[in-house]
Design a protein around this motif. Structure first.
Motif, PDB file in Angstrom:
ATOM      1  N   GLN A  34       0.832  -1.198   0.000  1.00 41.60           N
ATOM      2  CA  GLN A  34       0.000   0.000   0.000  1.00 41.60           C
ATOM      3  C   GLN A  34       0.874   1.258   0.000  1.00 41.60           C
ATOM      4  O   GLN A  34       0.564   2.240  -0.676  1.00 41.60           O
ATOM      5  N   THR A  38       0.852   3.915  -3.114  1.00 43.02           N
ATOM      6  CA  THR A  38       0.499   5.311  -2.847  1.00 43.02           C
ATOM      7  C   THR A  38       1.631   6.235  -3.267  1.00 43.02           C
ATOM      8  O   THR A  38       1.383   7.307  -3.841  1.00 43.02           O
ATOM      9  N   ARG A 109      -2.884  10.717   2.047  1.00 42.16           N
ATOM     10  CA  ARG A 109      -3.569   9.672   1.283  1.00 42.16           C
ATOM     11  C   ARG A 109      -3.541   8.347   2.037  1.00 42.16           C
ATOM     12  O   ARG A 109      -4.542   7.626   2.074  1.00 42.16           O
ATOM     13  N   HIS A 113      -6.535   6.014   3.277  1.00 44.90           N
ATOM     14  CA  HIS A 113      -6.580   4.691   2.651  1.00 44.90           C
ATOM     15  C   HIS A 113      -6.660   3.573   3.682  1.00 44.90           C
ATOM     16  O   HIS A 113      -7.409   2.595   3.505  1.00 44.90           O
ATOM     17  N   THR A 116     -10.048   2.275   5.070  1.00 46.19           N
ATOM     18  CA  THR A 116     -10.999   1.678   4.128  1.00 46.19           C
ATOM     19  C   THR A 116     -10.816   0.167   4.083  1.00 46.19           C
ATOM     20  O   THR A 116      -9.803  -0.371   4.537  1.00 46.19           O
ATOM     21  N   THR A 118     -10.118  -1.611   1.625  1.00 45.98           N
ATOM     22  CA  THR A 118      -9.074  -2.016   0.688  1.00 45.98           C
ATOM     23  C   THR A 118      -7.852  -2.569   1.410  1.00 45.98           C
ATOM     24  O   THR A 118      -7.165  -3.464   0.902  1.00 45.98           O
ATOM     25  N   CYS A 119      -7.576  -2.052   2.592  1.00 45.16           N
ATOM     26  CA  CYS A 119      -6.339  -2.393   3.297  1.00 45.16           C
ATOM     27  C   CYS A 119      -6.494  -3.490   4.342  1.00 45.16           C
ATOM     28  O   CYS A 119      -5.508  -3.865   4.984  1.00 45.16           O
TER      29      CYS A 119
END
Length: 246
Positions: A34, A38, A109, A113, A116, A118-119
């Motif tokens: 991640q 990013t 960011r 992030h 969420t 996603t991680c």
């Protein structure tokens, strides 16, 4: 979701059951990847993963020493600023030529992030175990060494409304295994320590931390004692089918 008589019997003595989060109920999805992705969004390419991992560990240790508990008691630093500084120092360790402006953008960011879905990934058996404990009529809570964004993370991962309270170390002002973080929910709920159970993945922080405060404890991803289980699914199956000696 039906409860077995053995599950009910195993938890009969407890009025309160709490959980750790990271690597107990939820697991980060390759955080270094991640960070790389990013950085690439802002034009920082070719970040060496091995160097990034080394810098990540080094800077996390340094920040945790200099500004413990996500900067909880550091003057002029809130938890978001803690993460911004950590991210900046990590990438500076990798590449000293990065601009302050770019590091700020990457940091902001990443803060967004990592709150969420996603991680994060679910640990198998976690959702079923939490629901089963709730169905057994217990007060269910979280005790986690985490910053104040934890409720947002839990909500986005489908745990909204599943806990009677979420206690982070930042809110408490103490980090596990400090006994004072375990005493807070007991005092708030007027529950004696011998009627409380904590489930986590760290021997020192979770299991020993809880037991040193008079709680019972269960440990996952470990095999150090009679209350240890290889994973959460094994723990759940044991609670359903075998008597646990507290």
């Amino acid at each position: 979701m039906s409860l077995t008589s053995q599950f009910v019997a195993n938890l009969k003595r407890f009025r309160l059951v709490t959980f750790d989060v990271t690597d107990t109920l939820l697991r980060l999805n390759d955080p270094l990847r991640q960070y790389q992705q990013t950085a690439e969004e802002f034009g920082v390419t070719g970040v060496d993963r091995r160097k990034l991992e080394q810098c990540f560990r080094q800077q996390f240790k340094a920040m945790s020493s200099e500004h413990p508990n996500f900067g909880r008691f550091s003057p002029e630093m809130d938890w978001q600023q803690w993460w911004l500084k950590f991210v900046a120092q990590t990438f500076i360790c990798v590449d000293q030529g990065l601009s302050h402006e770019k590091l700020e953008k990457i940091g902001h960011r990443l803060i967004t992030h990592f709150r969420t879905s996603t991680c994060w990934n679910h640990v198998e058996g976690g959702q079923e175990l939490v629901q089963s404990v709730r169905n057994a009529g217990k007060c269910v809570g979280i005790i986690s060494n985490f910053d104040p964004s934890l409720p947002q993370v839990l909500d986005t991962m489908g745990y909204a409304g599943k806990f009677d309270f979420i206690l982070t170390s930042y809110e408490a002002g103490f980090m596990k295994p400090d006994r004072r973080i375990f005493e807070i929910p007991l005092k708030r709920l007027d529950i004696p320590a011998d009627q409380a159970l904590h489930i986590g993945n760290k021997l020192d922080l979770d299991y020993e931390g809880a037991r040193n405060c008079g709680w019972s404890g269960l440990l996952v991803n470990d095999n150090s004692n009679q209350h240890s289980f290889a994973n959460l699914s094994d723990l759940l199956e044991t609670l359903k089918t075998k008597e646990i000696k507290w």
